[in-house]
Design a protein around this motif. Sequence first.
Motif, mmCIF file in Angstrom:
data_model
loop_
_atom_site.group_PDB
_atom_site.id
_atom_site.type_symbol
_atom_site.label_atom_id
_atom_site.label_comp_id
_atom_site.label_asym_id
_atom_site.label_seq_id
_atom_site.Cartn_x
_atom_site.Cartn_y
_atom_site.Cartn_z
ATOM 1 N N HIS A 137 0.832 -1.196 0.000
ATOM 2 C CA HIS A 137 0.000 0.000 0.000
ATOM 3 C C HIS A 137 0.871 1.251 0.000
ATOM 4 C CE1 HIS A 137 1.237 -0.458 4.121
ATOM 5 N NE2 HIS A 137 0.654 0.675 4.496
ATOM 6 N N HIS A 183 5.353 -4.801 6.711
ATOM 7 C CA HIS A 183 4.115 -4.010 6.785
ATOM 8 C C HIS A 183 2.902 -4.769 6.235
ATOM 9 C CE1 HIS A 183 5.805 -2.612 2.759
ATOM 10 N NE2 HIS A 183 4.569 -2.890 2.416
ATOM 11 N N GLN A 186 -0.405 -3.845 8.098
ATOM 12 C CA GLN A 186 -0.856 -2.499 7.711
ATOM 13 C C GLN A 186 -1.411 -2.494 6.284
ATOM 14 O OE1 GLN A 186 2.085 -3.260 9.018
ATOM 15 N NE2 GLN A 186 2.318 -2.111 10.938
ATOM 16 N N GLU A 189 -4.888 -3.972 6.381
ATOM 17 C CA GLU A 189 -5.786 -3.001 6.994
ATOM 18 C C GLU A 189 -6.127 -1.870 6.022
ATOM 19 O OE1 GLU A 189 -6.444 -1.164 11.372
ATOM 20 O OE2 GLU A 189 -4.367 -1.243 10.661
ATOM 21 N N PHE A 190 -5.141 -1.421 5.251
ATOM 22 C CA PHE A 190 -5.358 -0.357 4.259
ATOM 23 C C PHE A 190 -6.403 -0.787 3.233
ATOM 24 C CE2 PHE A 190 -4.352 1.324 0.035
ATOM 25 C CZ PHE A 190 -4.337 2.688 0.265
ATOM 26 N N ASP A 193 -9.876 -1.095 4.700
ATOM 27 C CA ASP A 193 -10.522 0.216 4.859
ATOM 28 C C ASP A 193 -11.162 0.688 3.558
ATOM 29 O OD1 ASP A 193 -9.867 0.377 7.532
ATOM 30 O OD2 ASP A 193 -8.078 1.609 7.218
ATOM 31 N N SER A 230 4.840 -11.820 11.245
ATOM 32 C CA SER A 230 3.979 -10.916 10.489
ATOM 33 C C SER A 230 2.677 -11.596 10.084
ATOM 34 C CB SER A 230 4.724 -10.422 9.246
ATOM 35 O OG SER A 230 4.034 -9.375 8.617
ATOM 36 N N THR A 234 -1.168 -10.488 11.133
ATOM 37 C CA THR A 234 -2.169 -10.280 10.080
ATOM 38 C C THR A 234 -3.403 -11.131 10.318
ATOM 39 O OG1 THR A 234 -0.382 -9.819 8.509
ATOM 40 C CG2 THR A 234 -2.547 -10.320 7.591
#
Length: 553
Positions: A137, A183, A186, A189-190, A193, A230, A234
């Motif tokens: 992302h 990441h 993240q 999650e991005f 969203d 990781s 997740t």
Amino acid sequence: MAPMEQPCPSPELRRTVDLKEEAALERRQWVRVSHGCNNRCRFCLDVNFFRGDRFVSPEEVKRQILGGREEGATRLILSGGEASIHPQFLDFLRYGREAGYDRVQTITNGRMFAYRRFLKEAVEAGLGEVTFSLHSHIEPVFEELTGVPGSYEQAMAGLRAALDTSGLIVSVDIVINRANVEHLPQMVEFFADLGVTEFDLLHLVPFGRAYDEATRTVPLAAPGELLKESLHRTILLGVERGLVLWTNRLPPPLLEGHEHLIQDPHKLIDEIRGRHEHVHALVEDGSPLPCRDARCADCYLAHYCDLLHPIAHRVARRNLPNLRVSLCGATAPSPDISPFLRRLKRLWLRAPGPREALSFPSPGVPEIWELESCSSDSAREVGQALEVSGRRLERLLCPGPDEAVAAALLGAADLELPLDRKSLDWLWSLGDGAPGGISLGLGVPERLSECLSSIPSLTDPRLRALSERGVILRGLPPCLGGPLVDLRRVPFVDLEAIDQRGHLDPDRHVALYAREGYRVHSLRCGACSLRRRCAGLPVNLVRAQGFGMLVPR
């Protein structure tokens, strides 16, 4: 000693299991329509197939689309390279819908779908599901991986347009690698969203651009401990957000604690079919797989290939000491095992009943019979015939306790019952009155749902107690009461996995392996003193009950 209750999966887990099992067993037709791509991903696997014409001819694509329907496939998946850049992409979508597929899907880098008119026309033509391959992302990381400036903006625009399209199923694939592993939570999650609810987390495949031929390394491979940590963060995020997570090619030990996410073993069948050119060279002339090198340490298929090489060579040399033959449901003449008789040391017969097994010509070696049913009358008759003939019935696999008494009349040295709840309850109920020479064999069902419902907890104390009384628990690791095994011993090879020319058929062989032979260990097992004498646990059983039951010594 009271029976130990099997932990009951939550309704949410059972729904997930049913959903994923249905998807895993769905007949799919993958059609590669393009040998080119408008990205240059650093880990691209498909670059191995980028040769000759940039696009597959429309006639060939349509032939494969129609062929899939004729073979019973219900989902069509158009892939590449990048499928959406094919000039006839929209025509292929229409053709797939007209051919009668329930769903037409494509795997894409998303850039063409930034053009909303193109996306609209694709949906109208029959596109029902689109999977975006998006690997970060963060724009600089994204474009470092894709190798194309501006690809991030286009891909994000395509994703947003697809999410805005009513009725279109949208998911995201993420190839986990050294550049994005830190990441990963993240990133998920991005995209969540933005409205994405379904993700496929893919392990890097050490082929194509992911493998450096010069250095013989996999530069983008994520470090194991970092990858595991990781992944677990997740997965917890996915639970918190109510996301549907799939894993693809991830080594099962990395998912300890979240074993229900281990990929269905049927995926192995697709993987081998995708490497037909290499695998068929092995079975045709004995040429070793060209990828047998340092990359095996990072490859999802290493455990299968470790077995494939020696078995393929043994089949080619007709050197199979252990052969299994199925007489069940066969309408063809009796299977011919004559090419293998010279080296044969043990024969395993799968048969509807004892009469059918007895009718198979004796090869003069010890035999194992696996019967679908066994009545007292037929067992008594066959037992007498066996005694007269001198055939040695070494082991008898009986379908269950209801037929155990009848099966005992056949006089096998070892009577094996399935290690399921029914057999365990029956054998335990006999107490000290249980007859000698009985073993329990772990034959794990092909479907995870059946495994959850039929196999008792392997930490049930009754199993350990039976083992101490002399009952052999076949198929269990030593730490759970099973016997030590000789992993160097040649496994039984199914005659049905050998084609008419006498070569190993990789498609049939991998299907049998996925169903019966695919076993795994916990990472914790690496230091176990018995590791070299332990075959591990069937992967479906690990998916059902977890690695936690293993207690390395």
